[in-house]
Write an enzyme that holds these catalytic residues in place. Structure first.
Site, PDB file in Angstrom:
ATOM      1  N   GLY A  63      -5.080 -11.101  -0.151  1.00 17.28           N
ATOM      2  CA  GLY A  63      -4.497  -9.694  -0.878  1.00 17.28           C
ATOM      3  C   GLY A  63      -3.882 -10.573  -2.287  1.00 17.28           C
ATOM      4  O   GLY A  63      -3.680  -9.333  -3.905  1.00 17.28           O
ATOM      5  N   ASP A  65      -5.789 -12.459  -4.019  1.00 13.57           N
ATOM      6  CA  ASP A  65      -7.732 -12.607  -4.885  1.00 13.57           C
ATOM      7  C   ASP A  65      -8.466 -11.505  -3.976  1.00 13.57           C
ATOM      8  O   ASP A  65      -9.499 -11.794  -3.308  1.00 13.57           O
ATOM      9  CB  ASP A  65      -7.728 -13.791  -5.163  1.00 13.57           C
ATOM     10  N   ASN A 111       4.085  -3.350  -1.441  1.00 18.46           N
ATOM     11  CA  ASN A 111       3.079  -2.856  -2.379  1.00 18.46           C
ATOM     12  C   ASN A 111       2.695  -1.564  -1.096  1.00 18.46           C
ATOM     13  O   ASN A 111       2.776  -1.667   0.037  1.00 18.46           O
ATOM     14  CB  ASN A 111       1.967  -4.060  -2.076  1.00 18.46           C
ATOM     15  N   PHE A 115      -5.581  -0.827   0.497  1.00 16.85           N
ATOM     16  CA  PHE A 115      -6.791  -2.017   0.487  1.00 16.85           C
ATOM     17  C   PHE A 115      -8.265  -0.807  -1.288  1.00 16.85           C
ATOM     18  O   PHE A 115      -8.871  -0.996  -0.783  1.00 16.85           O
ATOM     19  CB  PHE A 115      -8.150  -1.113   0.961  1.00 16.85           C
ATOM     20  N   SER A 173      -2.401  -3.522   8.420  1.00 19.52           N
ATOM     21  CA  SER A 173      -1.843  -3.020   6.341  1.00 19.52           C
ATOM     22  C   SER A 173      -1.308  -1.670   6.771  1.00 19.52           C
ATOM     23  O   SER A 173      -1.931  -0.502   7.488  1.00 19.52           O
ATOM     24  CB  SER A 173      -2.949  -2.805   6.041  1.00 19.52           C
ATOM     25  N   ASN A 175      -0.694  -0.086   4.683  1.00 16.13           N
ATOM     26  CA  ASN A 175      -0.617   1.351   3.394  1.00 16.13           C
ATOM     27  C   ASN A 175      -2.364   2.418   3.371  1.00 16.13           C
ATOM     28  O   ASN A 175      -2.611   3.236   2.335  1.00 16.13           O
ATOM     29  CB  ASN A 175      -0.497   0.385   2.174  1.00 16.13           C
ATOM     30  N   THR A 176      -2.546   2.067   4.873  1.00 15.39           N
ATOM     31  CA  THR A 176      -3.972   2.870   4.899  1.00 15.39           C
ATOM     32  C   THR A 176      -3.429   3.934   6.180  1.00 15.39           C
ATOM     33  O   THR A 176      -2.971   3.575   6.875  1.00 15.39           O
ATOM     34  CB  THR A 176      -5.760   2.165   5.043  1.00 15.39           C
ATOM     35  N   LYS A 211      -5.545  -9.657  12.461  1.00 15.13           N
ATOM     36  CA  LYS A 211      -4.055  -9.847  11.503  1.00 15.13           C
ATOM     37  C   LYS A 211      -2.853  -8.420  12.074  1.00 15.13           C
ATOM     38  O   LYS A 211      -3.477  -7.453  11.906  1.00 15.13           O
ATOM     39  CB  LYS A 211      -4.582 -10.224  10.071  1.00 15.13           C
ATOM     40  N   ASN A 240       1.028  -9.081   9.171  1.00 13.46           N
ATOM     41  CA  ASN A 240       1.401  -8.696   7.816  1.00 13.46           C
ATOM     42  C   ASN A 240       2.446  -8.248   7.424  1.00 13.46           C
ATOM     43  O   ASN A 240       4.263  -8.215   7.945  1.00 13.46           O
ATOM     44  CB  ASN A 240       0.588  -7.166   8.584  1.00 13.46           C
ATOM     45  N   THR A 241       2.678  -7.010   6.199  1.00 14.65           N
ATOM     46  CA  THR A 241       4.282  -6.757   5.766  1.00 14.65           C
ATOM     47  C   THR A 241       4.796  -6.118   6.755  1.00 14.65           C
ATOM     48  O   THR A 241       3.913  -4.836   7.703  1.00 14.65           O
ATOM     49  CB  THR A 241       3.638  -5.798   4.668  1.00 14.65           C
ATOM     50  N   GLY A 261       7.767 -11.475   1.869  1.00  7.36           N
ATOM     51  CA  GLY A 261       8.808 -12.092   1.231  1.00  7.36           C
ATOM     52  C   GLY A 261      10.048 -12.250   1.850  1.00  7.36           C
ATOM     53  O   GLY A 261       9.888 -12.708   3.360  1.00  7.36           O
ATOM     54  N   GLY A 290       7.430 -15.046   4.704  1.00  4.83           N
ATOM     55  CA  GLY A 290       8.471 -15.435   3.609  1.00  4.83           C
ATOM     56  C   GLY A 290       8.219 -16.481   3.555  1.00  4.83           C
ATOM     57  O   GLY A 290       9.772 -17.585   3.250  1.00  4.83           O
TER      58      GLY A 290
END
Length: 353
Positions: A63, A65, A111, A115, A173, A175-176, A211, A240-241, A261, A290
């Protein structure tokens, strides 16, 4: 952290988060960021994970890079390994901006990138051109508009598999849309079997990691563990998040997306420890979520991890954090009389479950 790095972070935090992130990658690629150089290493830190030799157990999470544009510089930042991506078969822009938010009071970020990446072929070409050095992995995903997401994962393996030292299947993730549905036992087994078949068709073998999300319930986590053992996954990255927003204080706490975080440290470490139990330590685990100090990394190792990864803490503590954590882990291992940090793995599972 040096005064120069502190000043640089202060300047970056005056910019919108995604602008600051893009600028930091450009600065790294241009060679204007002071770096540690050779990775921190010692007999206590070196490890072999899934057949991969690593100089230390502190890695960079996927994430940061996504497109492998600064991978050569990141290989000199003190990490023991680096993960780029996520890569999808075709390039895609991701979700509309703004899609990255600093939660400074919580030492966290949210975030919802979705992707965004240059596509597997472009990323593979950059990875193939990287210099020799530490291991570099590639996180793989599916295009948002795909009609067969499982096939997308296998396609990225075919296109980019040989360009990386390991491949991480990202079904976690948030976010998808509906991506996390692939963590169900039946769907996950079919997806992983397809990925492993594509991997086995490569002229050289690459380890495949999985993951997972921190939001799985007990039954879901047990199902993931059972499938991972059954198909022969080489390692699991946990986690993951999260979609949770418990206890946050920052103004942007209700933004949609994945939270990472500091708030993720305890829940992700609990998942890690449960996973270690469920797999009987048969599969190497990489602890993420974290981590902002050597003590955090130490706890991940105690909970069952063989290695760890950072990302969000770099936004607040600078890129030099990786080398600082590795050096501090080395000193902590020496104080505890450990010949190698691998002796620590899993020793604190009871404390975290």
């Amino acid at each position: 952290m040096t005064p120069v790095e502190r000043l640089g972070l202060r300047a970056l935090h005056r910019l919108p988060p995604e602008t600051a992130h893009d600028l930091s990658l450009k600065a790294l690629a241009a060679g204007v960021v002071p770096l540690a150089g050779a990775p921190v290493t010692s007999a206590r830190l070196r490890l072999r994970l899934a057949g991969i030799e690593m100089p230390n157990p502190v890695g960079l999470a996927a994430g940061f890079d996504k497109n492998a544009r600064a991978v050569a510089a990141l290989m000199r930042a003190g990490f023991g390994f680096v993960e780029c991506g996520a890569a999808t078969p075709r390039p895609q822009p991701g979700n509309p901006k703004p899609r990255l938010f600093r939660l400074t009071a919580d030492r966290a970020i949210i975030n919802r990138f979705g992707f965004n990446n240059d596509g597997a072929a472009a990323i593979a070409a950059r990875l193939a051109a990287r210099p020799a050095g530490i291991p570099v992995g590639l996180n793989i995903g599916a295009n948002k508009d795909s009609t067969d997401r499982a096939a997308d994962f296998a396609e990225v393996v075919r296109v980019a598999g040989l360009s990386a030292d390991f491949l991480t299947v990202n079904v976690s993730s948030p976010n998808t849309e509906r991506l996390r549905d692939l963590q169900g036992a039946e769907a996950l087994q079919a997806l992983l079997q397809g990925v492993l078949a594509a991997r086995d068709a490569l002229p050289e073998r690459r380890p495949v990691f999985l993951k997972i999300a921190p939001d799985l319930d007990e039954a879901g986590l047990a199902a993931v563990a059972e499938v991972a053992v059954a198909v022969g996954i080489d390692a699991i990255i946990a986690t993951n998040t999260t979609l949770s927003r418990d206890g946050l204080a920052s103004p942007d706490r209700d933004q949609a997306g994945g939270l990472s975080g500091r708030p993720l440290m305890i829940p992700s470490t609990r998942v890690l420890a449960r996973l270690y139990r469920l797999t009987d330590g048969q599969i190497p685990l990489i602890g993420v979520g974290g981590i902002a100090s050597a003590e955090d990394a130490w706890q991940k190792l105690r909970a069952g991890a063989s290695a760890v990864q950072l990302y969000s803490a770099l936004i607040y503590d600078g890129l030099s954090l990786a080398a600082r954590i590795a050096r501090d882990l080395d000193q902590m291992a020496a104080r505890h009389g450990l010949a190698n940090l691998s002796e620590l793995t899993g020793t604190g599972v009871d404390d975290w479950t």
